[in-house]
Design an enzyme around this catalytic site. Structure first.
Site, PDB file in Angstrom:
ATOM      1  N   SER A  41      44.765  13.236  41.258  1.00  0.00           N
ATOM      2  CA  SER A  41      44.118  13.548  42.537  1.00  0.00           C
ATOM      3  C   SER A  41      43.192  12.442  43.038  1.00  0.00           C
ATOM      4  O   SER A  41      42.706  12.513  44.170  1.00  0.00           O
ATOM      5  CB  SER A  41      43.310  14.849  42.400  1.00  0.00           C
ATOM      6  OG  SER A  41      44.160  15.930  42.116  1.00  0.00           O
ATOM      7  N   CYS A 130      34.855  35.368  35.567  1.00  0.00           N
ATOM      8  CA  CYS A 130      34.699  36.050  36.854  1.00  0.00           C
ATOM      9  C   CYS A 130      34.579  37.568  36.704  1.00  0.00           C
ATOM     10  O   CYS A 130      33.729  38.206  37.345  1.00  0.00           O
ATOM     11  CB  CYS A 130      35.863  35.709  37.776  1.00  0.00           C
ATOM     12  SG  CYS A 130      37.487  35.862  37.020  1.00  0.00           S
ATOM     13  N   LYS A 208      36.856  37.942  26.138  1.00  0.00           N
ATOM     14  CA  LYS A 208      35.814  37.246  26.901  1.00  0.00           C
ATOM     15  C   LYS A 208      34.832  38.245  27.494  1.00  0.00           C
ATOM     16  O   LYS A 208      33.607  38.057  27.435  1.00  0.00           O
ATOM     17  CB  LYS A 208      36.431  36.428  28.040  1.00  0.00           C
ATOM     18  CG  LYS A 208      37.141  35.163  27.655  1.00  0.00           C
ATOM     19  CD  LYS A 208      37.761  34.546  28.920  1.00  0.00           C
ATOM     20  CE  LYS A 208      38.810  33.510  28.606  1.00  0.00           C
ATOM     21  NZ  LYS A 208      39.506  33.060  29.842  1.00  0.00           N
ATOM     22  N   HIS A 237      38.539  40.724  42.536  1.00  0.00           N
ATOM     23  CA  HIS A 237      38.796  41.582  41.386  1.00  0.00           C
ATOM     24  C   HIS A 237      38.141  42.950  41.577  1.00  0.00           C
ATOM     25  O   HIS A 237      37.026  43.051  42.108  1.00  0.00           O
ATOM     26  CB  HIS A 237      38.222  40.968  40.109  1.00  0.00           C
ATOM     27  CG  HIS A 237      38.917  39.729  39.653  1.00  0.00           C
ATOM     28  ND1 HIS A 237      40.130  39.307  40.149  1.00  0.00           N
ATOM     29  CD2 HIS A 237      38.556  38.810  38.701  1.00  0.00           C
ATOM     30  CE1 HIS A 237      40.483  38.187  39.522  1.00  0.00           C
ATOM     31  NE2 HIS A 237      39.547  37.867  38.652  1.00  0.00           N
TER      32      HIS A 237
END
Length: 331
Positions: A41, A130, A208, A237
């Site tokens: 990139s 998250c 996690k 979510h």
């Protein structure tokens, strides 16, 4: 506030681009901005605050120049290699990968829950998963009041959590194309499989949530279990959270506590079909909670429905909030 030199590592990815968006929205005090990514990139140009920046390749010498804070979202192996190099140069890294979350020497921070842990960093601060971030934002004020005994998570996680490849699998799957990212079609389907399976039968994503909840809430022995599911939703979510407490709970008081909790919005009017929705959370930084009701199968239990934008609050926004606190402390 004093301006700081800031680096964004993984700048061209989904979270990296959102870092830049949130930094601008929050008027982050930037003096010099450095955008870094892989060799593939490098050389691309990106715009921030009306100015074009050339993305540079991340190397061992990227942090030879004066940088105060670096936001990393480039994967665990990249963080494992380059975060310590940055820290050795006096940079404070806020890392979005799973690499450092369970390291006892690295703070794992959600600013609404445990901002005090930022102070004992040694150059690296971990951004939680998250799905954990949105859950603990709701659990922390309730734990303070009633003391949590046990948590049961069931998650309904959007494909954006698997990056561009996950997004593409849903988009292309709706056209009848075969999946490339997921092991099975996600369009019209639910996959109880996020990250790899571990020896105990849980996925790493589930573990996690268990490990991180304990660390953030400072309850190393807390009883937590989880089932995490990828669903055919593009972004944000959703989670069913069942909580059992040590002490008696009052539902009206629970709603009041949550309505006053930082970063939390209560949407709980089932009579009028009002409850948190993924489509409404997308593009926002708040954690939404509703369907607040007693769990009548146990003495001191409740059920909650928790929704948040996993790319913003679940990743980029949480990291920028940490960086803002670091910038303030540098004054």
């Amino acid at each position: 506030m004093k301006k700081v030199n800031l680096a964004v590592v993984g700048a061209t990815g989904m979270v990296g681009r959102t870092f830049l968006k949130v930094l601008k929205e929050r008027n982050f005090p930037i003096d010099n901005l450095y955008l870094m990514a892989s060799k593939r990139s490098a050389g691309k140009t990106m715009e921030y605050d009306g100015k074009e920046y050339v993305v540079e390749e991340l190397t061992e010498h990227s942090f030879d120049k004066p940088i105060d804070i670096a936001l990393f979202s480039a994967g665990g192996s990249t963080s494992a290699k380059f975060a310590p190099i940055a820290a050795e140069h006096g940079v404070i890294v806020v890392d979005n990968s799973a690499q450092w979350r369970q390291d006892p020497k690295v703070p794992l921070v959600v600013p609404e829950c445990n901002p005090e842990d930022i102070s004992w960093n040694s150059g690296i601060i971990a951004n939680p998963n998250c799905s954990t971030i949105q859950a603990v934002a709701v659990l922390k004020p309730l734990d303070d009041k009633y003391k949590i005994k046990r948590v049961v998570y069931s998650t309904y996680q959007a494909v954006s959590g698997a990056g561009v490849a996950g997004w593409n699998d849903l988009e292309n799957g709706l056209k009848g194309e075969a999946p490339k990212k997921f092991p099975h079609p996600i369009a019209g389907n639910c996959l109880p499989h996020i990250d790899i399976f571990m020896d105990n039968g849980y996925t790493k994503e589930e573990m996690k949530m268990i490990w991180e909840t304990r660390k953030i809430l400072h309850h190393p022995e807390l009883k937590v279990t989880a089932t995490t599911v990828r669903v055919p939703v593009f972004n944000s979510h959703s989670e069913s959270v069942n909580v059992e407490f040590e002490n008696p709970v009052d539902i009206d008081e629970v709603k009041k506590i949550l309505s006053e909790a930082p970063g939390v919005v209560v949407v709980d009017d089932p009579a009028n079909d009002k409850y948190p929705l993924a489509i409404d959370a997308t593009g926002t930084d708040q954690v939404y909670v509703g369907r607040i009701r007693r769990d009548e199968s146990v003495e001191n239990g409740i059920n909650l429905w928790v929704v948040a934008d996993n790319i913003r609050k679940g990743a980029a926004t949480n990291a920028v909030q940490i960086a803002l606190m670091l910038a303030e402390a540098m004054n």
